[in-house]
Write an enzyme that holds these catalytic residues in place. Structure first.
Site, PDB file in Angstrom:
ATOM      1  CG  ASP A  39      -2.358   0.945   1.009  1.00 31.34           C
ATOM      2  OD1 ASP A  39      -3.132   0.270   0.929  1.00 31.34           O
ATOM      3  OD2 ASP A  39      -2.027   2.133   1.099  1.00 31.34           O
ATOM      4  CG  ASP A  65       2.618   5.070  -6.309  1.00 31.85           C
ATOM      5  OD1 ASP A  65       1.868   4.451  -6.953  1.00 31.85           O
ATOM      6  OD2 ASP A  65       2.697   6.392  -6.232  1.00 31.85           O
ATOM      7  CB  VAL A  66       0.289   0.164  -7.657  1.00 30.49           C
ATOM      8  CG1 VAL A  66       0.062  -0.991  -6.520  1.00 30.49           C
ATOM      9  CG2 VAL A  66      -0.948   1.068  -7.721  1.00 30.49           C
ATOM     10  CE1 TYR A 155     -13.247   3.939  -8.799  1.00 33.08           C
ATOM     11  CE2 TYR A 155     -15.282   3.353  -9.468  1.00 33.08           C
ATOM     12  CZ  TYR A 155     -14.104   3.178  -8.554  1.00 33.08           C
ATOM     13  OH  TYR A 155     -14.313   2.029  -7.997  1.00 33.08           O
ATOM     14  CE  LYS A 159     -12.025   0.785 -10.244  1.00 35.97           C
ATOM     15  NZ  LYS A 159     -11.064  -0.208  -9.570  1.00 35.97           N
TER      16      LYS A 159
HETATM   17  N1  NAD Z   1     -15.793   0.711  -1.688  1.00 35.47           N
HETATM   18  C1  NAD Z   1     -16.600   0.849  -2.666  1.00 35.47           C
HETATM   19  O1  NAD Z   1     -17.927   0.888  -2.772  1.00 35.47           O
HETATM   20  C2  NAD Z   1     -16.090  -0.075  -3.975  1.00 35.47           C
HETATM   21  C3  NAD Z   1     -17.060  -0.268  -5.054  1.00 35.47           C
HETATM   22  C4  NAD Z   1     -16.488  -0.862  -6.142  1.00 35.47           C
HETATM   23  C5  NAD Z   1     -15.189  -1.066  -6.443  1.00 35.47           C
HETATM   24  N2  NAD Z   1     -14.202  -0.558  -5.476  1.00 35.47           N
HETATM   25  C6  NAD Z   1     -12.912  -0.960  -5.440  1.00 35.47           C
HETATM   26  O2  NAD Z   1     -12.413  -1.409  -4.621  1.00 35.47           O
HETATM   27  C7  NAD Z   1     -10.859  -1.438  -4.774  1.00 35.47           C
HETATM   28  C8  NAD Z   1     -10.544  -1.283  -3.425  1.00 35.47           C
HETATM   29  O3  NAD Z   1     -10.788  -0.028  -2.765  1.00 35.47           O
HETATM   30  P1  NAD Z   1     -11.624   0.162  -1.116  1.00 35.47           P
HETATM   31  O4  NAD Z   1     -13.124   0.511  -1.251  1.00 35.47           O
HETATM   32  O5  NAD Z   1     -11.365  -0.911  -0.279  1.00 35.47           O
HETATM   33  O6  NAD Z   1     -10.800   1.604  -0.927  1.00 35.47           O
HETATM   34  P2  NAD Z   1     -10.057   1.987   0.491  1.00 35.47           P
HETATM   35  O7  NAD Z   1      -9.663   3.514   0.057  1.00 35.47           O
HETATM   36  O8  NAD Z   1     -10.450   1.649   1.474  1.00 35.47           O
HETATM   37  O9  NAD Z   1      -8.544   1.185   0.065  1.00 35.47           O
HETATM   38  C9  NAD Z   1      -7.979   1.350  -1.003  1.00 35.47           C
HETATM   39  C10 NAD Z   1      -6.623   1.296  -0.610  1.00 35.47           C
HETATM   40  O10 NAD Z   1      -5.355   1.527  -1.819  1.00 35.47           O
HETATM   41  C11 NAD Z   1      -4.546   2.394  -1.594  1.00 35.47           C
HETATM   42  N3  NAD Z   1      -3.661   2.841  -2.592  1.00 35.47           N
HETATM   43  C12 NAD Z   1      -4.324   3.803  -3.141  1.00 35.47           C
HETATM   44  N4  NAD Z   1      -3.475   4.318  -4.254  1.00 35.47           N
HETATM   45  C13 NAD Z   1      -2.287   3.598  -4.272  1.00 35.47           C
HETATM   46  C14 NAD Z   1      -1.291   3.191  -4.894  1.00 35.47           C
HETATM   47  N5  NAD Z   1      -0.819   4.297  -5.898  1.00 35.47           N
HETATM   48  N6  NAD Z   1      -0.421   2.273  -4.545  1.00 35.47           N
HETATM   49  C15 NAD Z   1      -0.745   1.546  -3.826  1.00 35.47           C
HETATM   50  N7  NAD Z   1      -2.015   1.819  -2.929  1.00 35.47           N
HETATM   51  C16 NAD Z   1      -2.672   2.771  -3.183  1.00 35.47           C
HETATM   52  C17 NAD Z   1      -4.900   3.282  -0.473  1.00 35.47           C
HETATM   53  O11 NAD Z   1      -4.001   3.837   0.366  1.00 35.47           O
HETATM   54  C18 NAD Z   1      -6.056   2.398   0.405  1.00 35.47           C
HETATM   55  O12 NAD Z   1      -5.369   1.923   1.462  1.00 35.47           O
HETATM   56  C19 NAD Z   1     -10.620  -0.090  -5.497  1.00 35.47           C
HETATM   57  O13 NAD Z   1     -10.238  -0.521  -6.832  1.00 35.47           O
HETATM   58  C20 NAD Z   1     -12.029   0.271  -5.729  1.00 35.47           C
HETATM   59  O14 NAD Z   1     -12.302   1.150  -6.875  1.00 35.47           O
HETATM   60  C21 NAD Z   1     -14.722  -0.242  -4.202  1.00 35.47           C
END
Ligand code: NAD
Length: 252
Positions: A39, A65-66, A155, A159
């Site tokens: 992360d 950082d990915v 976004y 996606k």
């Molecule tokens: N939460 C929702 O409602 C939802 C719905 C559909 C899809 N998603 C997808 O689920 C996935 C996870 O999201 P989440 O909801 O758990 O969010 P979250 O914000 O809780 O977790 C995301 C994590 O990714 C990390 N991150 C961000 N940029 C980064 C980078 N450049 N390198 C490494 N790490 C990085 C952040 O620090 C964070 O810890 C995402 O791809 C999001 O688009 C989430």
């Protein structure tokens, strides 16, 4: 939960510091995998480490950082030459900005994290999976992979794009026993709200029309369990699939 489902396997999980990524780390560890979690947020990642320790478990946690190739290489190096599972989970939203309001910085950041990141990680683990003759990549996409009402332009575009990545890997590397699938969550209770706060009232009003049919938000582990299943051998014949895990939202 099957404590041996991923026994003997090594899994890389991105976004391991929060939400779905953290839940995936906790689940995969409990299911027997050795996990390398990464992360960009060091504090959040440390909290994942604390939660693992509390459960009497552990993982290799790498601040990375990915979107940065050198960071991606460090993450893969931490796996010590074997990667059975890659879970591309890290992602950010775009404040529901519609096309006329999107700035280049937000566009590039969202595309870099949500599309280029999974591409870089997948590309980096591919040689190991090919050499092993097996591997499973699971990428977390979104309800926003199917339509436009769940987010802003960056976004939604990111996606949709990542589904192309998922399918391309599945098509070209399926014959080499490397599977690639996507999970499409609806709303999930996580930390993503920090990049979801709407900035343009009329666009949010429009989005709310699509949100009206949204089921109650899921817990992160309800998505992590789908990630885990797609990565396990029971899903051996599932390749290139887009699996909704949204409580039925996509049917609206
Ligand atoms: N939460 C929702 O409602 C939802 C719905 C559909 C899809 N998603 C997808 O689920 C996935 C996870 O999201 P989440 O909801 O758990 O969010 P979250 O914000 O809780 O977790 C995301 C994590 O990714 C990390 N991150 C961000 N940029 C980064 C980078 N450049 N390198 C490494 N790490 C990085 C952040 O620090 C964070 O810890 C995402 O791809 C999001 O688009 C989430």
């Amino acid at each position: 939960m099957d404590a041996t489902r991923h026994a003997g396997r090594t899994a890389i999980v991105t976004g391991a510091g929060s939400g779905i990524g953290r839940a995936t780390v906790l689940r995969m560890v409990q299911e027997g995998a050795r996990v390398v979690g990464c992360d960009v947020n060091a504090e959040a990642l440390a909290e994942t480490g604390r939660l693992l320790a509390e459960a009497g478990a552990g993982a290799d946690l790498v601040v990375a950082d990915v979107t940065r190739q050198e960071d991606v290489e460090r993450v893969v190096e931490a796996a010590d030459g074997r990667v059975d599972v890659l879970a591309n989970v890290a992602g950010v939203m775009d404040h529901f900005l519609p096309l006329g309001e999107i700035d280049d910085g937000t566009w590039e950041r969202v595309m870099a994290i949500n599309v280029t990141g999974p591409m870089r990680l997948s590309r980096a683990v591919l040689p190991l999976m090919e050499a092993q003759g097996s591997g499973a990549i699971v990428t977390v996409a979104s309800k926003a992979s199917l339509g436009a009402g769940a987010a802003g332009v960056a976004y939604t575009t990111s996606k949709h794009a990542v589904i192309g990545l998922v399918k391309s890997i599945a098509y070209f590397y399926g014959p080499k026993n490397v599977r690639s699938n996507a999970v499409l969550p609806g709303a999930v209770t996580t930390g993503i709200g920090s990049t979801a706060a709407p900035r343009v009232p009329w666009a949010m009003e429009r989005a709310m029309l699509a949100m009206a049919t949204m089921p109650a938000p899921a817990e992160a582990d309800q998505v992590a369990t789908v990630v885990s299943w797609l990565a396990c051998d029971e899903a051996a014949n599932v390749n290139g699939a887009t699996v909704t895990a949204d409580g039925g939202w996509a049917t609206a």
